[in-house]
Scaffold this motif. Structure first.
Motif, PDB file in Angstrom:
ATOM      1  N   GLY A 221       0.905  -1.278   0.083  1.00 50.87           N
ATOM      2  CA  GLY A 221       0.105  -0.024  -0.068  1.00 50.87           C
ATOM      3  C   GLY A 221       0.856   1.115   0.033  1.00 50.87           C
ATOM      4  O   GLY A 221       2.165   1.297  -0.132  1.00 50.87           O
ATOM      5  N   GLN A 222       0.093   2.243   0.079  1.00 51.74           N
ATOM      6  CA  GLN A 222       0.853   3.740  -0.149  1.00 51.74           C
ATOM      7  C   GLN A 222       1.899   3.894   1.077  1.00 51.74           C
ATOM      8  O   GLN A 222       2.892   4.617   0.591  1.00 51.74           O
ATOM      9  N   SER A 223       1.463   3.692   2.267  1.00 47.51           N
ATOM     10  CA  SER A 223       2.333   3.992   3.273  1.00 47.51           C
ATOM     11  C   SER A 223       3.232   2.863   3.773  1.00 47.51           C
ATOM     12  O   SER A 223       4.253   2.855   4.352  1.00 47.51           O
ATOM     13  N   GLY A 224       3.126   1.759   3.088  1.00 47.12           N
ATOM     14  CA  GLY A 224       4.060   0.733   2.827  1.00 47.12           C
ATOM     15  C   GLY A 224       3.753  -0.076   4.475  1.00 47.12           C
ATOM     16  O   GLY A 224       4.597  -1.279   4.513  1.00 47.12           O
ATOM     17  N   ALA A 225       2.543  -0.107   4.863  1.00 52.03           N
ATOM     18  CA  ALA A 225       2.373  -0.623   5.980  1.00 52.03           C
ATOM     19  C   ALA A 225       0.840  -1.282   5.863  1.00 52.03           C
ATOM     20  O   ALA A 225       0.238  -1.605   7.010  1.00 52.03           O
ATOM     21  N   ARG A 226       0.081  -1.147   4.741  1.00 54.45           N
ATOM     22  CA  ARG A 226      -1.253  -1.807   4.755  1.00 54.45           C
ATOM     23  C   ARG A 226      -2.120  -0.944   5.734  1.00 54.45           C
ATOM     24  O   ARG A 226      -2.721  -1.639   6.747  1.00 54.45           O
ATOM     25  N   GLU A 227      -2.342   0.382   5.477  1.00 52.50           N
ATOM     26  CA  GLU A 227      -3.219   1.031   6.583  1.00 52.50           C
ATOM     27  C   GLU A 227      -3.804   1.989   5.765  1.00 52.50           C
ATOM     28  O   GLU A 227      -3.654   2.579   4.709  1.00 52.50           O
ATOM     29  N   MET A 228      -5.250   2.071   5.964  1.00 51.20           N
ATOM     30  CA  MET A 228      -6.019   3.136   5.317  1.00 51.20           C
ATOM     31  C   MET A 228      -5.960   4.451   6.144  1.00 51.20           C
ATOM     32  O   MET A 228      -6.017   4.133   7.246  1.00 51.20           O
ATOM     33  N   VAL A 229      -5.951   5.624   5.316  1.00 47.45           N
ATOM     34  CA  VAL A 229      -5.901   6.655   6.065  1.00 47.45           C
ATOM     35  C   VAL A 229      -7.000   7.658   5.714  1.00 47.45           C
ATOM     36  O   VAL A 229      -7.516   7.665   4.625  1.00 47.45           O
TER      37      VAL A 229
ATOM     38  N   SER B 276      -5.588   6.422  10.956  1.00 49.35           N
ATOM     39  CA  SER B 276      -5.127   5.419  10.323  1.00 49.35           C
ATOM     40  C   SER B 276      -5.909   4.136  10.650  1.00 49.35           C
ATOM     41  O   SER B 276      -6.161   3.919  11.912  1.00 49.35           O
ATOM     42  N   LEU B 277      -6.335   3.180   9.774  1.00 50.06           N
ATOM     43  CA  LEU B 277      -6.802   1.913  10.056  1.00 50.06           C
ATOM     44  C   LEU B 277      -6.149   0.832   9.543  1.00 50.06           C
ATOM     45  O   LEU B 277      -5.990   0.620   8.229  1.00 50.06           O
ATOM     46  N   ALA B 278      -5.518  -0.131  10.403  1.00 47.88           N
ATOM     47  CA  ALA B 278      -4.484  -1.125   9.683  1.00 47.88           C
ATOM     48  C   ALA B 278      -5.443  -2.175   9.375  1.00 47.88           C
ATOM     49  O   ALA B 278      -6.643  -2.495   9.862  1.00 47.88           O
ATOM     50  N   TYR B 279      -5.135  -2.822   8.084  1.00 51.89           N
ATOM     51  CA  TYR B 279      -5.705  -3.876   7.635  1.00 51.89           C
ATOM     52  C   TYR B 279      -4.935  -4.940   6.971  1.00 51.89           C
ATOM     53  O   TYR B 279      -3.613  -4.503   6.766  1.00 51.89           O
ATOM     54  N   GLU B 280      -5.365  -6.011   6.572  1.00 43.99           N
ATOM     55  CA  GLU B 280      -4.420  -7.176   5.829  1.00 43.99           C
ATOM     56  C   GLU B 280      -5.156  -7.908   4.662  1.00 43.99           C
ATOM     57  O   GLU B 280      -6.352  -7.730   4.717  1.00 43.99           O
ATOM     58  N   ILE B 281      -4.537  -8.201   3.648  1.00 43.79           N
ATOM     59  CA  ILE B 281      -5.163  -9.007   2.434  1.00 43.79           C
ATOM     60  C   ILE B 281      -4.731 -10.363   2.622  1.00 43.79           C
ATOM     61  O   ILE B 281      -3.638 -10.630   2.845  1.00 43.79           O
ATOM     62  N   TYR B 282      -5.395 -11.066   2.430  1.00 41.12           N
ATOM     63  CA  TYR B 282      -5.186 -12.464   2.357  1.00 41.12           C
ATOM     64  C   TYR B 282      -5.628 -13.457   1.031  1.00 41.12           C
ATOM     65  O   TYR B 282      -6.423 -13.062   0.413  1.00 41.12           O
TER      66      TYR B 282
ATOM     67  N   TRP C 176      -1.447 -12.530   1.487  1.00 40.01           N
ATOM     68  CA  TRP C 176      -1.176 -12.215   0.073  1.00 40.01           C
ATOM     69  C   TRP C 176      -0.146 -10.800   0.006  1.00 40.01           C
ATOM     70  O   TRP C 176      -0.667  -9.782   0.381  1.00 40.01           O
ATOM     71  N   GLY C 177       0.991 -11.175  -0.295  1.00 33.83           N
ATOM     72  CA  GLY C 177       2.159 -10.267  -0.325  1.00 33.83           C
ATOM     73  C   GLY C 177       2.862 -10.159  -1.716  1.00 33.83           C
ATOM     74  O   GLY C 177       2.143 -10.570  -2.692  1.00 33.83           O
ATOM     75  N   ASP C 178       3.995  -9.692  -1.667  1.00 29.02           N
ATOM     76  CA  ASP C 178       4.808  -9.279  -2.625  1.00 29.02           C
ATOM     77  C   ASP C 178       6.107  -9.989  -2.881  1.00 29.02           C
ATOM     78  O   ASP C 178       6.900  -9.584  -3.643  1.00 29.02           O
ATOM     79  N   ALA C 179       6.426 -10.859  -2.013  1.00 33.75           N
ATOM     80  CA  ALA C 179       7.830 -11.677  -1.823  1.00 33.75           C
ATOM     81  C   ALA C 179       7.498 -12.889  -2.932  1.00 33.75           C
ATOM     82  O   ALA C 179       6.935 -13.695  -2.476  1.00 33.75           O
ATOM     83  N   LEU C 180       8.013 -12.612  -4.174  1.00 30.12           N
ATOM     84  CA  LEU C 180       7.913 -13.647  -5.090  1.00 30.12           C
ATOM     85  C   LEU C 180       8.367 -15.143  -4.579  1.00 30.12           C
ATOM     86  O   LEU C 180       9.361 -15.236  -4.133  1.00 30.12           O
ATOM     87  N   GLY C 181       7.514 -16.158  -4.764  1.00 30.70           N
ATOM     88  CA  GLY C 181       7.724 -17.621  -4.406  1.00 30.70           C
ATOM     89  C   GLY C 181       7.440 -17.533  -2.773  1.00 30.70           C
ATOM     90  O   GLY C 181       7.768 -18.720  -2.150  1.00 30.70           O
TER      91      GLY C 181
ATOM     92  N   GLN D 109      -9.557 -16.141 -12.312  1.00 34.17           N
ATOM     93  CA  GLN D 109     -10.293 -15.364 -11.555  1.00 34.17           C
ATOM     94  C   GLN D 109      -9.903 -15.691 -10.114  1.00 34.17           C
ATOM     95  O   GLN D 109     -10.083 -16.813  -9.882  1.00 34.17           O
ATOM     96  N   LEU D 110      -9.329 -14.748  -9.370  1.00 34.83           N
ATOM     97  CA  LEU D 110      -9.047 -14.972  -7.842  1.00 34.83           C
ATOM     98  C   LEU D 110      -9.644 -13.863  -7.074  1.00 34.83           C
ATOM     99  O   LEU D 110     -10.464 -12.923  -7.473  1.00 34.83           O
ATOM    100  N   THR D 111      -9.767 -14.268  -5.574  1.00 34.24           N
ATOM    101  CA  THR D 111     -10.317 -13.378  -4.745  1.00 34.24           C
ATOM    102  C   THR D 111      -9.561 -13.051  -3.729  1.00 34.24           C
ATOM    103  O   THR D 111      -8.618 -13.984  -3.287  1.00 34.24           O
ATOM    104  N   ALA D 112      -9.397 -11.838  -3.307  1.00 33.54           N
ATOM    105  CA  ALA D 112      -8.646 -11.226  -2.318  1.00 33.54           C
ATOM    106  C   ALA D 112      -9.317 -10.967  -1.015  1.00 33.54           C
ATOM    107  O   ALA D 112     -10.317 -10.590  -1.283  1.00 33.54           O
ATOM    108  N   TYR D 113      -9.093 -11.524  -0.055  1.00 30.40           N
ATOM    109  CA  TYR D 113      -9.779 -11.407   1.245  1.00 30.40           C
ATOM    110  C   TYR D 113      -9.195 -10.439   2.028  1.00 30.40           C
ATOM    111  O   TYR D 113      -8.059 -10.466   2.400  1.00 30.40           O
TER     112      TYR D 113
END
Length: 160
Positions: A81-89, A96-102, A111-116, A131-135
């Protein structure tokens, strides 16, 4: 008579193809095409409806669509995300409100960005699509947060 026979012989020789013919040569031209794998990815908006009551927490989900020019192995990464910490502002309050994506509905596999490591890998079908779903889930409750619109932007990247 001799003249007639000579003329007749000359006529017959000419008619039978005594003229010179052009030569001929052939070659084979190779024809080929290289099809380059190509993929694009899109994502829906993930919405959370969060109650500001003590202990409130929210979950959301969003579709992630992959489109390739044929069957292709892929790996999809979501950045922090924009802040580098997955938080909505909320820009009005700065809170801010922290969140995570699975990647799973149980919301246990980040669900992150470290390949493999924490990306989602698969193979697009014969039609080149997947077609995938992000939770998503908020990590902290809304205790003490001002009512408002909290937002973030996550970059979705497909590697193929």
């Amino acid at each position: 008579m001799k003249l007639i026979l000579t003329l007749l012989a000359l006529f017959v020789a000419t008619a039978l193809g005594t003229s010179a013919e052009a030569g001929q040569a052939t070659a084979v031209m190779q024809v080929r095409a290289t099809v380059v794998e190509s993929c694009s990815v899109s994502a829906d908006t993930m919405d959370f409806a969060l109650d500001t009551a003590p202990g409130a927490r929210a979950e959301g989900q969003a579709g992630v669509a992959l489109s390739c020019n044929g069957p292709a192995a892929y790996e999809i990464a979501l950045d922090a995300g924009q802040s580098g910490a997955r938080e909505m502002v909320d820009p009005a309050t700065g809170q801010s409100l922290a969140y995570e994506i699975y990647s799973d509905a149980a919301r246990t596999t980040r669900w992150g960005d470290a390949l493999g490591v924490d990306t989602v890998a698969g193979t697009a079908g014969d039609d080149g699509t997947a077609q995938l779903t992000a939770y998503g889930a908020t990590l902290a409750n809304a205790d003490g947060l001002a009512a408002g619109t909290y937002a973030d932007a996550v970059v979705v990247t497909v590697n193929f």
